[in-house]
Design a protein around this motif. Structure first.
Motif, PDB file in Angstrom:
ATOM      1  N   ILE A  76       0.875  -1.177   0.000  1.00 19.06           N
ATOM      2  CA  ILE A  76       0.000   0.000   0.000  1.00 19.06           C
ATOM      3  C   ILE A  76       0.912   1.225   0.000  1.00 19.06           C
ATOM      4  N   LYS A  77       0.583   2.181  -0.875  1.00 19.52           N
ATOM      5  CA  LYS A  77       1.480   3.335  -1.039  1.00 19.52           C
ATOM      6  C   LYS A  77       0.702   4.630  -0.910  1.00 19.52           C
ATOM      7  N   ASP A  78       1.029   5.408   0.096  1.00 13.14           N
ATOM      8  CA  ASP A  78       0.479   6.755   0.253  1.00 13.14           C
ATOM      9  C   ASP A  78      -1.048   6.763   0.125  1.00 13.14           C
TER      10      ASP A  78
ATOM     11  N   GLY B 101      -4.289  -8.613  -6.802  1.00 14.37           N
ATOM     12  CA  GLY B 101      -2.965  -8.096  -6.449  1.00 14.37           C
ATOM     13  C   GLY B 101      -2.932  -6.590  -6.249  1.00 14.37           C
ATOM     14  N   ALA B 102      -4.092  -5.918  -6.353  1.00  8.08           N
ATOM     15  CA  ALA B 102      -4.121  -4.450  -6.222  1.00  8.08           C
ATOM     16  C   ALA B 102      -3.851  -3.990  -4.791  1.00  8.08           C
ATOM     17  N   GLY B 103      -4.048  -4.900  -3.814  1.00  3.21           N
ATOM     18  CA  GLY B 103      -3.824  -4.528  -2.419  1.00  3.21           C
ATOM     19  C   GLY B 103      -5.106  -4.431  -1.603  1.00  3.21           C
ATOM     20  N   LYS B 104      -6.186  -5.036  -2.106  1.00  2.00           N
ATOM     21  CA  LYS B 104      -7.476  -4.922  -1.414  1.00  2.00           C
ATOM     22  C   LYS B 104      -7.443  -5.639  -0.064  1.00  2.00           C
ATOM     23  N   THR B 105      -6.955  -6.883  -0.070  1.00  2.00           N
ATOM     24  CA  THR B 105      -6.856  -7.623   1.194  1.00  2.00           C
ATOM     25  C   THR B 105      -5.881  -6.911   2.142  1.00  2.00           C
ATOM     26  N   THR B 106      -4.785  -6.405   1.588  1.00  2.00           N
ATOM     27  CA  THR B 106      -3.797  -5.702   2.421  1.00  2.00           C
ATOM     28  C   THR B 106      -4.413  -4.448   3.042  1.00  2.00           C
TER      29      THR B 106
ATOM     30  N   VAL C  59     -14.653  -6.147   0.225  1.00  2.00           N
ATOM     31  CA  VAL C  59     -13.968  -6.418  -1.041  1.00  2.00           C
ATOM     32  C   VAL C  59     -14.839  -7.394  -1.802  1.00  2.00           C
ATOM     33  N   SER C  60     -15.102  -7.102  -3.076  1.00  2.00           N
ATOM     34  CA  SER C  60     -15.958  -8.024  -3.827  1.00  2.00           C
ATOM     35  C   SER C  60     -15.702  -7.957  -5.313  1.00  2.00           C
ATOM     36  N   HIS C  61     -15.892  -9.107  -5.953  1.00  2.00           N
ATOM     37  CA  HIS C  61     -15.916  -9.139  -7.421  1.00  2.00           C
ATOM     38  C   HIS C  61     -17.329  -9.403  -7.901  1.00  2.00           C
ATOM     39  N   ALA C  62     -18.220  -9.731  -6.965  1.00  2.00           N
ATOM     40  CA  ALA C  62     -19.596 -10.049  -7.340  1.00  2.00           C
ATOM     41  C   ALA C  62     -20.444  -8.807  -7.099  1.00  2.00           C
ATOM     42  N   PHE C  63     -20.654  -8.047  -8.159  1.00  5.17           N
ATOM     43  CA  PHE C  63     -21.335  -6.766  -7.978  1.00  5.17           C
ATOM     44  C   PHE C  63     -22.821  -6.845  -8.284  1.00  5.17           C
ATOM     45  N   ASP C  64     -23.255  -7.985  -8.771  1.00  2.00           N
ATOM     46  CA  ASP C  64     -24.676  -8.127  -9.052  1.00  2.00           C
ATOM     47  C   ASP C  64     -25.386  -8.334  -7.725  1.00  2.00           C
ATOM     48  N   GLY C  65     -26.472  -7.619  -7.558  1.00  2.00           N
ATOM     49  CA  GLY C  65     -27.275  -7.823  -6.365  1.00  2.00           C
ATOM     50  C   GLY C  65     -26.571  -7.484  -5.067  1.00  2.00           C
TER      51      GLY C  65
ATOM     52  N   GLY D 109      -1.826  -0.713  -5.203  1.00  2.72           N
ATOM     53  CA  GLY D 109      -1.614  -0.229  -3.841  1.00  2.72           C
ATOM     54  C   GLY D 109      -2.128   1.161  -3.555  1.00  2.72           C
ATOM     55  N   ARG D 110      -2.835   1.746  -4.528  1.00  2.00           N
ATOM     56  CA  ARG D 110      -3.391   3.086  -4.323  1.00  2.00           C
ATOM     57  C   ARG D 110      -4.873   3.085  -4.655  1.00  2.00           C
ATOM     58  N   ILE D 111      -5.553   4.150  -4.228  1.00  2.00           N
ATOM     59  CA  ILE D 111      -6.961   4.308  -4.602  1.00  2.00           C
ATOM     60  C   ILE D 111      -7.002   5.093  -5.908  1.00  2.00           C
ATOM     61  N   SER D 112      -7.611   4.488  -6.935  1.00  2.00           N
ATOM     62  CA  SER D 112      -7.638   5.165  -8.232  1.00  2.00           C
ATOM     63  C   SER D 112      -8.996   5.803  -8.512  1.00  2.00           C
ATOM     64  N   ALA D 113     -10.031   5.415  -7.765  1.00  2.00           N
ATOM     65  CA  ALA D 113     -11.340   6.061  -7.928  1.00  2.00           C
ATOM     66  C   ALA D 113     -12.125   5.884  -6.641  1.00  2.00           C
ATOM     67  N   ASP D 114     -12.968   6.851  -6.327  1.00  2.00           N
ATOM     68  CA  ASP D 114     -13.752   6.836  -5.089  1.00  2.00           C
ATOM     69  C   ASP D 114     -15.039   7.583  -5.393  1.00  2.00           C
ATOM     70  N   MET D 115     -16.161   6.882  -5.458  1.00  2.00           N
ATOM     71  CA  MET D 115     -17.413   7.521  -5.893  1.00  2.00           C
ATOM     72  C   MET D 115     -18.598   6.899  -5.163  1.00  2.00           C
TER      73      MET D 115
END
Ligand SMILES: Nc1ncnc2c1ncn2[C@@H]1O[C@H](COP(=O)(O)OP(=O)(O)O)[C@@H](O)[C@H]1O
Ligand SMILES: [Mg+2]
Length: 247
Positions: free
Chosen positions: A26-28, A46-51, A203-209, A223-229
């Motif tokens: 995780i970076k900054d 590998g984006a760092g979600k679990t971390t 954390v999820s990959h199942a966005f339906d429902g 390791g960074r947040i690229s969008a927040d909405m």
């Protein structure tokens, strides 16, 4: 977060390191989460979600930055933070010989309040029974946890964390082992948790429902947040696709 709101999670400029890892995962990263928010974390493997969840819970070393969770400094008081935080981990698995029944595993959710050697009170039994009903696992209570299917174990671990009555609920791909009906059912359970004001970070990959509540969608990348909405639960899947393509 809006100014003046009381954040339950307040991360500012954190970097994390795994033992033996030479680069920060995780970076900054900065993130504030307040009461009653339902935060979905998306992004590639590998984006760092679990971390990120482990940083909130004090399970990974934070080398730089400021991390307050439930009013406690995570870097100093990880044990106390973990007593207040529910965490349904990704891909856990109980050995078939694990010597605990589902009922005992759910009751262990109370131990942070209870102390390991104290006897559960009436209130502890009530909280555990309610969690068992909420998870719909009444018929599994006396079964050894290790003899159940992955999905049944997942339900038991969700019940364990509901029984804990945490101040924050963290869930790492909690639906991955669940069948369609169980997913639908747990969406209702999550909605109840959010409506009570407990923030949920999932954390999820199942966005339906997803549960029918306002969703704050946070996308991670390297390791960074690229969008927040913020979006409606029905719009999350499209928003993730767009954010991951653009980001
Ligand atoms: N225990 C660990 N020790 C060293 N590196 C790890 C450990 N866990 C995860 N990582 C690394 O951290 C990065 C992010 O992993 P993770 O947070 O699990 O990603 P995600 O949950 O988004 O798939 C990956 O590059 C992974 O290899
Ligand atoms: Mg993960």
């Amino acid at each position: 977060m809006r100014d003046g709101d009381l954040s339950v999670i307040e991360l500012k400029g954190i970097y994390t390191a795994y033992e033996g890892g030479d680069k920060p995962v995780i970076k900054d990263l900065s993130l504030s989460v307040g009461q009653g928010e339902f935060v979905v974390i998306g992004g590639p493997n590998g984006a760092g979600k679990t971390t990120l969840l482990e940083s909130i819970n004090g399970l990974v070393r934070i080398t730089h930055g400021y991390a307050m969770v439930c009013g406690l400094d995570v870097r100093r008081s990880g044990n106390d933070v973990r007593k207040k935080v529910g965490y349904v981990i990704q891909n856990f698995y109980f050995d078939p010989f694990t010597p605990f029944t589902v009922g005992q595993v759910v009751m262990m959710g109370r131990y942070g309040r209870l102390g390991f050697f104290n006897r559960p009170s009436e209130a502890d039994h009530r909280a555990a029974d309610k969690a068992i009903r909420m998870a719909g696992i009444e018929d599994l209570v006396s079964k050894p946890i290790g003899t159940l299917s992955g999905g049944q174990q997942q339900k038991a671990m969700i019940a364990h964390n509901i029984a804990k009555e945490p101040d924050i609920m963290l869930l790492d791909e909690p639906f991955s082992n669940l069948d369609f009906r169980a997913r639908e059912y747990f969406q209702g359970v999550l909605k109840d948790i959010v409506k009570k004001g407990t923030p949920v970070v999932m954390v999820s990959h199942a966005f339906d429902g997803l549960p029918d509540v306002k969703v704050r969608l946070v996308i991670m990348s390297e390791g960074r947040i690229s969008a927040d909405m913020v979006c409606n639960s029905g719009d999350v899947e499209g928003a993730v696709r767009r954010a991951c393509v653009v980001g």
